[in-house]
Design an enzyme around this catalytic site. Structure first.
Site, PDB file in Angstrom:
ATOM      1  N   MET A  21      60.979 -57.512  56.663  1.00 44.91           N
ATOM      2  CA  MET A  21      62.055 -56.552  56.900  1.00 44.91           C
ATOM      3  C   MET A  21      61.529 -55.125  57.050  1.00 44.91           C
ATOM      4  O   MET A  21      62.208 -54.165  56.713  1.00 44.91           O
ATOM      5  CB  MET A  21      63.075 -56.624  55.761  1.00 44.91           C
ATOM      6  CG  MET A  21      63.826 -57.945  55.670  1.00 44.91           C
ATOM      7  SD  MET A  21      64.727 -58.368  57.186  1.00 44.91           S
ATOM      8  CE  MET A  21      65.953 -57.055  57.227  1.00 44.91           C
ATOM      9  N   HIS A 138      59.403 -50.156  55.401  1.00 48.03           N
ATOM     10  CA  HIS A 138      60.403 -51.154  55.022  1.00 48.03           C
ATOM     11  C   HIS A 138      61.803 -50.578  55.202  1.00 48.03           C
ATOM     12  O   HIS A 138      62.051 -49.404  54.911  1.00 48.03           O
ATOM     13  CB  HIS A 138      60.203 -51.589  53.566  1.00 48.03           C
ATOM     14  CG  HIS A 138      60.819 -52.910  53.261  1.00 48.03           C
ATOM     15  ND1 HIS A 138      62.183 -53.060  53.048  1.00 48.03           N
ATOM     16  CD2 HIS A 138      60.286 -54.148  53.139  1.00 48.03           C
ATOM     17  CE1 HIS A 138      62.433 -54.334  52.800  1.00 48.03           C
ATOM     18  NE2 HIS A 138      61.310 -55.015  52.847  1.00 48.03           N
ATOM     19  N   HIS A 139      62.703 -51.420  55.683  1.00 50.46           N
ATOM     20  CA  HIS A 139      64.053 -50.948  55.981  1.00 50.46           C
ATOM     21  C   HIS A 139      64.800 -50.511  54.726  1.00 50.46           C
ATOM     22  O   HIS A 139      65.755 -49.723  54.802  1.00 50.46           O
ATOM     23  CB  HIS A 139      64.850 -52.053  56.687  1.00 50.46           C
ATOM     24  CG  HIS A 139      65.872 -51.537  57.651  1.00 50.46           C
ATOM     25  ND1 HIS A 139      66.870 -50.681  57.270  1.00 50.46           N
ATOM     26  CD2 HIS A 139      66.048 -51.732  58.979  1.00 50.46           C
ATOM     27  CE1 HIS A 139      67.634 -50.391  58.308  1.00 50.46           C
ATOM     28  NE2 HIS A 139      67.145 -51.001  59.360  1.00 50.46           N
ATOM     29  N   SER A 140      64.390 -50.979  53.565  1.00 45.85           N
ATOM     30  CA  SER A 140      65.041 -50.553  52.321  1.00 45.85           C
ATOM     31  C   SER A 140      64.626 -49.138  51.927  1.00 45.85           C
ATOM     32  O   SER A 140      65.321 -48.473  51.160  1.00 45.85           O
ATOM     33  CB  SER A 140      64.701 -51.512  51.175  1.00 45.85           C
ATOM     34  OG  SER A 140      63.311 -51.503  50.902  1.00 45.85           O
TER      35      SER A 140
END
Length: 216
Positions: A21, A138-140
């Site tokens: 992700m 990371h998309h988070s």
């Protein structure tokens, strides 16, 4: 220390096996007309500067034991730009045919969750003296818009002008990594409060239904 949002936590939980992700971007740069020249050392200087401006670049993800609460973001006490910035070369003659498989391999590696969730690769050896920069976030940690803003802050739209770097803040110390016992206690408190927080939307829903019936 701050609690991860529900959306960002979903991005983290969605990462399973080969399904990564992180968001990747590849930039091909021509350093010949750069105002001060451009190489690995210059990139390191700019990234180091930016990491002091943007706190998410220094924050490390900490998971709560037993999944009692969402993960937390903690300022990494061992943060180092050199742990995130890497240098590699493509084999000659350095065309897209050599670059593409290298980039595919680098993107295929999962980000290390024991560090802030980003890394950058300086790729040299391209034909005509070009260089490439591969970024992985990371998309988070950062969404696509925020990641684009970081890249915009690193580079200038005009090749003859150096990028305008914001004034650096005072360096901030990292935070101690919380113990599992503290994380469990914090998670249990949040878990006990969940029914109470759920009452608020339930009360609003009942009030809306009552108002609708009255209008009918």
């Amino acid at each position: 220390m701050r609690r991860m949002s529900g959306f960002d936590a979903d991005m983290l939980y969605a990462e399973r096996g080969p399904w990564h992700m992180h968001v990747s971007a590849l930039m091909i740069l021509d350093p010949h007309e750069a105002a001060r020249g451009f190489g690995y050392d210059e990139l390191r200087r700019m990234v180091g500067h930016q990491s002091r401006i943007l706190e998410p670049m220094r924050e490390r993800m900490i998971e709560v034991p037993f999944g009692l609460d969402r993960p937390l973001w903690v300022k990494d006490p061992d943060f180092s730009v050199d742990a995130h910035l890497h240098r590699i070369a493509v084999p000659p003659p350095g065309t897209d045919r050599e670059l593409a498989p290298l980039v595919g391999d680098l993107i295929g590696f999962k980000l290390d969750r024991g560090r802030p969730l980003w890394e950058m690769w300086y790729i040299e050896g391209l034909e005509d003296g070009l260089v490439a920069i591969l970024s992985k976030v990371h998309h988070s940690a950062l969404d696509g818009v925020a990641g684009a803003a970081v890249m915009g802050a690193l580079f200038s739209p005009q090749p003859t002008e150096p990028p305008l770097l914001a004034e650096e803040p005072d360096p901030t110390e990292g935070e101690p990594i919380p113990s599992d016992l503290r994380l469990v206690a914090r998670g249990l408190v949040r878990l006990a409060q969940t029914p109470l927080r759920a009452l608020e939307p339930a009360k609003k829903t009942l009030a809306s239904v009552r108002d609708l019936l009255q209008r009918r």
